[in-house]
Scaffold this motif. Structure first.
Motif, PDB file in Angstrom:
ATOM      1  N   ASP A  38     -36.595 -28.407 -46.195  1.00 27.56           N
ATOM      2  CA  ASP A  38     -38.036 -28.281 -46.389  1.00 27.56           C
ATOM      3  C   ASP A  38     -38.612 -27.805 -45.055  1.00 27.56           C
ATOM      4  O   ASP A  38     -39.160 -28.577 -44.260  1.00 27.56           O
ATOM      5  CB  ASP A  38     -38.641 -29.634 -46.798  1.00 27.56           C
ATOM      6  N   TRP A  39     -38.478 -26.499 -44.816  1.00 29.74           N
ATOM      7  CA  TRP A  39     -38.764 -25.950 -43.498  1.00 29.74           C
ATOM      8  C   TRP A  39     -40.224 -26.107 -43.099  1.00 29.74           C
ATOM      9  O   TRP A  39     -40.527 -26.416 -41.936  1.00 29.74           O
ATOM     10  CB  TRP A  39     -38.367 -24.478 -43.449  1.00 29.74           C
ATOM     11  N   ARG A  98     -42.438 -28.398 -43.991  1.00 32.07           N
ATOM     12  CA  ARG A  98     -42.763 -29.776 -43.632  1.00 32.07           C
ATOM     13  C   ARG A  98     -42.097 -30.148 -42.304  1.00 32.07           C
ATOM     14  O   ARG A  98     -42.665 -30.878 -41.493  1.00 32.07           O
ATOM     15  CB  ARG A  98     -42.318 -30.730 -44.747  1.00 32.07           C
ATOM     16  N   ALA A  99     -40.873 -29.663 -42.072  1.00 33.11           N
ATOM     17  CA  ALA A  99     -40.190 -29.952 -40.807  1.00 33.11           C
ATOM     18  C   ALA A  99     -40.988 -29.416 -39.630  1.00 33.11           C
ATOM     19  O   ALA A  99     -41.235 -30.128 -38.639  1.00 33.11           O
ATOM     20  CB  ALA A  99     -38.792 -29.341 -40.821  1.00 33.11           C
ATOM     21  N   ILE A 100     -41.432 -28.161 -39.738  1.00 36.91           N
ATOM     22  CA  ILE A 100     -42.226 -27.571 -38.648  1.00 36.91           C
ATOM     23  C   ILE A 100     -43.534 -28.326 -38.471  1.00 36.91           C
ATOM     24  O   ILE A 100     -44.003 -28.550 -37.353  1.00 36.91           O
ATOM     25  CB  ILE A 100     -42.465 -26.070 -38.907  1.00 36.91           C
ATOM     26  N   GLY A 101     -44.117 -28.758 -39.583  1.00 38.58           N
ATOM     27  CA  GLY A 101     -45.362 -29.528 -39.505  1.00 38.58           C
ATOM     28  C   GLY A 101     -45.183 -30.810 -38.715  1.00 38.58           C
ATOM     29  O   GLY A 101     -46.017 -31.161 -37.865  1.00 38.58           O
ATOM     30  N   TRP A 102     -44.097 -31.533 -38.993  1.00 38.56           N
ATOM     31  CA  TRP A 102     -43.833 -32.769 -38.259  1.00 38.56           C
ATOM     32  C   TRP A 102     -43.570 -32.475 -36.784  1.00 38.56           C
ATOM     33  O   TRP A 102     -44.098 -33.171 -35.896  1.00 38.56           O
ATOM     34  CB  TRP A 102     -42.642 -33.510 -38.857  1.00 38.56           C
ATOM     35  N   TYR A 103     -42.754 -31.455 -36.509  1.00 41.98           N
ATOM     36  CA  TYR A 103     -42.478 -31.125 -35.106  1.00 41.98           C
ATOM     37  C   TYR A 103     -43.762 -30.722 -34.388  1.00 41.98           C
ATOM     38  O   TYR A 103     -43.989 -31.099 -33.225  1.00 41.98           O
ATOM     39  CB  TYR A 103     -41.444 -29.998 -35.006  1.00 41.98           C
ATOM     40  N   LEU A 163     -36.965 -22.043 -37.520  1.00 39.88           N
ATOM     41  CA  LEU A 163     -37.300 -20.643 -37.792  1.00 39.88           C
ATOM     42  C   LEU A 163     -36.033 -19.809 -37.940  1.00 39.88           C
ATOM     43  O   LEU A 163     -35.924 -18.967 -38.849  1.00 39.88           O
ATOM     44  CB  LEU A 163     -38.162 -20.090 -36.654  1.00 39.88           C
ATOM     45  N   SER A 164     -35.061 -20.060 -37.067  1.00 44.23           N
ATOM     46  CA  SER A 164     -33.808 -19.307 -37.126  1.00 44.23           C
ATOM     47  C   SER A 164     -33.063 -19.584 -38.424  1.00 44.23           C
ATOM     48  O   SER A 164     -32.467 -18.670 -39.018  1.00 44.23           O
ATOM     49  CB  SER A 164     -32.944 -19.670 -35.920  1.00 44.23           C
TER      50      SER A 164
END
Length: 576
Positions: A343-344, A346-351, A371-372
């Protein structure tokens, strides 16, 4: 004459000398400056000496205070110590202790503290002060009579014994500490805390057998005491983790509501990788203490380990809502859970929600990794170059970018990137190590060896440099005795590193020692079921004729590391 108009004279009065005229006519001077300072703690009544304030004494008082005001603490302390010896007044002795401590005049402070205790024998504060100073001066045997007196008061022994370990930690002679505590315990054989203190001193002196005996004595006197059971389990864990688990389990059978013991039990199970059992213990804690944040955290992490992401996320999010002590740590873990589920967004959102603190920089690098993983390598590289970083962190960003390139099989670009960075910082250990590993990917084993040897010269305790060089030789089946020596050195520096255990197993395999190789590789696999370790262990088992077990290992390794190139190539090569 109103002496109190002079603040220095007022201080003399405050020190407690009985001036006959003042004592007979207290109403003559109602100035607040003359009032003695409030006591820091309730003190037993002390019979104070009576004496005239002679000119010589007054001069000494003034000399001491003026010296203190002018920053000559040593002279002030010595002056007050001489006054204390002459007057036998405990308040003057205490003032000498304060001045000597500020001046770091340890010998004067200790003499003054001993005098203070002599002149105020019923003062616990004086007794504690001289005891602490003697221990700090490494004169623990001299401190023993004072310790005995501290422990002799009514009800003083239990609390006093529980503070002994912290007090004696100032003295590095652990054998002397043990000797003194053993003597103190002889006078308190029925006090469980005394036996606990002796166990602590025994552990510090590396006498675990005595510690276990004393803890059994403590628990026989106080069977419900969870702290003794926990301490016993901690000692047992060093040599027999299963016995430690059994000990706490038996305790919890009798006292199932002991929260700290169950928490320790759960952590022991985690340490032995008995995750399902550990999770049950954390869940049982929650049935007794539904808002126990440590238990909620434990359930969340173990659910994550078991890939029960819904439970993990629910528990960690709950902690975030109630104000856990490390909110950014929770956000980082929640981001990892989202990554595991691909779940990219949501992952970026948390980071991205981690804007400061120790996790912030790692969160930026993980964002580039996400992103990669979505095939946006160029965007990930641009993102890394926008991250604000200090000098040391800039190196980490270069290494992270090179790693992204390697993961995309763009080894030439990674090699070039690291090479340019190394030109600017030719002795940077992290760059030397990463450049060496990347050199191997572009068949420049000469540079791999040269850079790793440079790194070893710069950092002779760099375990992974020895390991990388030794493994590279073993994997190419070259100079195997030298490879083994390098790997053994690495293992000496990092004896619990599972990847180095794997390397040792691999070089033993190359040397034809299949049994020794299997032993090392099993240790590595049991500690870290990684794809490459699984590939190596499976190959050794296959060559030993244990092919069913090899297939089982490979199957488990594929589940853990489905993208491992080494694992897939090994299986294909051997199954032909």
């Amino acid at each position: 004459m109103r002496f109190a108009r002079n603040p220095l004279i007022a201080l003399v009065f405050a020190c407690g000398f009985a001036i006959p005229a003042l004592a007979q006519n207290p109403a003559d001077d109602d100035d607040d400056d003359d009032a003695p300072p409030p006591a820091e703690e309730a003190q037993p009544a002390v019979k104070l000496p009576q004496g005239d304030l002679s000119e010589q004494r007054l001069y000494s008082f003034l000399l001491g205070e003026i010296a203190a005001q002018r920053g000559n603490g040593g002279l002030a302390a010595k002056t007050y110590l001489e006054l204390a010896r002459e007057t036998r007044d405990p308040r003057v002795a205490r003032r000498a202790v304060e001045l000597a401590t500020l001046a770091r005049a340890q010998d004067v402070a200790l003499d003054a503290a001993q005098l203070w205790s002599e002149t105020a024998p019923s003062s616990p504060q004086a007794l504690r002060t001289v005891t602490a100073m003697l221990v700090s001066a490494r004169r623990v045997d001299d401190a023993a009579p004072y310790l005995a007196k501290l422990l002799s008061g009514e009800g003083a022994a239990p609390g006093g014994f529980m503070q002994l370990a912290q007090l004696l930690a100032q003295n590095p002679d652990k054998a002397a500490n043990l000797r003194v505590v053993r003597k103190l315990v002889e006078s308190h054989p029925r006090v469980p805390e005394a036996h606990f203190a002796l166990a602590q001193a025994a552990v510090a002196a590396n006498d675990e057998a005595l510690a276990l005996v004393e803890l059994k004595q403590a628990t026989s006197l106080k069977p419900e005491w969870d702290l003794a059971a926990i301490f016993e389990a901690q000692i047992l864990r060093r040599r027999a983790p299963a016995e430690a688990i059994e000990r706490l389990g038996a305790y919890l059978d009798k006292y199932p509501k002991a929260r700290d013991a169950r928490m320790s039990y759960a952590r022991l199970l985690v340490g032995e990788k008995r995750y399902p059992e550990a999770r049950k213990q954390f869940e049982q804690l929650l049935t007794l203490h539904k808002d126990d944040s440590e238990a909620i955290y434990g359930v969340g992490l173990l659910a994550m380990q078991a890939k029960d992401y819904a439970t993990a996320e629910a528990n960690l999010t709950k902690l975030l809502e109630v104000g856990f002590r490390d909110p950014n740590g929770l956000r980082f873990t929640l981001a990892q859970i989202a990554e595991e589920q691909k779940d990219w967004t949501r992952a970026i959102g948390w980071y991205d929600s981690i804007r400061r603190g120790e996790h912030a920089f790692q969160a930026r690098m993980r964002t580039a990794g996400v992103l990669s993983k979505q095939g946006k390598l160029d965007e990930a590289r641009k993102y890394l170059r926008t991250v604000n970083a200090g000098e040391g962190q800039k190196i980490q960003l270069v290494v992270a970018e090179a790693q992204l390139l390697r993961e995309a099989n763009r080894h030439g670009e990674a090699f070039e990137l690291l090479g340019k960075a190394l030109e600017a910082s030719p002795k940077q250990p992290e760059l030397l190590y990463d450049y060496a590993l990347t050199a191997e990917k572009v068949n420049r084993t000469d540079l791999l060896e040269a850079n790793l040897r440079t790194l070893i010269e710069l950092k002779p305790d760099h375990a992974h440099a020895y390991n990388a060089l030794g493994y590279s030789l073993a994997d190419r089946n070259e100079r195997l005795p030298e490879a083994r020596k390098l790997i053994e050195k690495a293992l000496e520096l990092a004896p619990e590193d599972y990847y180095i255990m794997d390397s040792l197993g691999w070089v033993l395999y190359r040397q034809g020692d299949l049994k020794g190789a299997a032993q090392q590789l099993r240790r590595a696999w049991n500690g870290r079921p990684d794809g490459e370790i699984g590939a190596h262990l499976g190959e050794v088992l296959w060559m030993m004729g244990e092919r069913a077990e090899a297939e089982n290992i490979w199957r488990e390794a594929l589940e853990a590391s489905p993208d491992s190139d080494t694992l897939q190539k090994t299986i294909q090569r051997l199954r032909k």
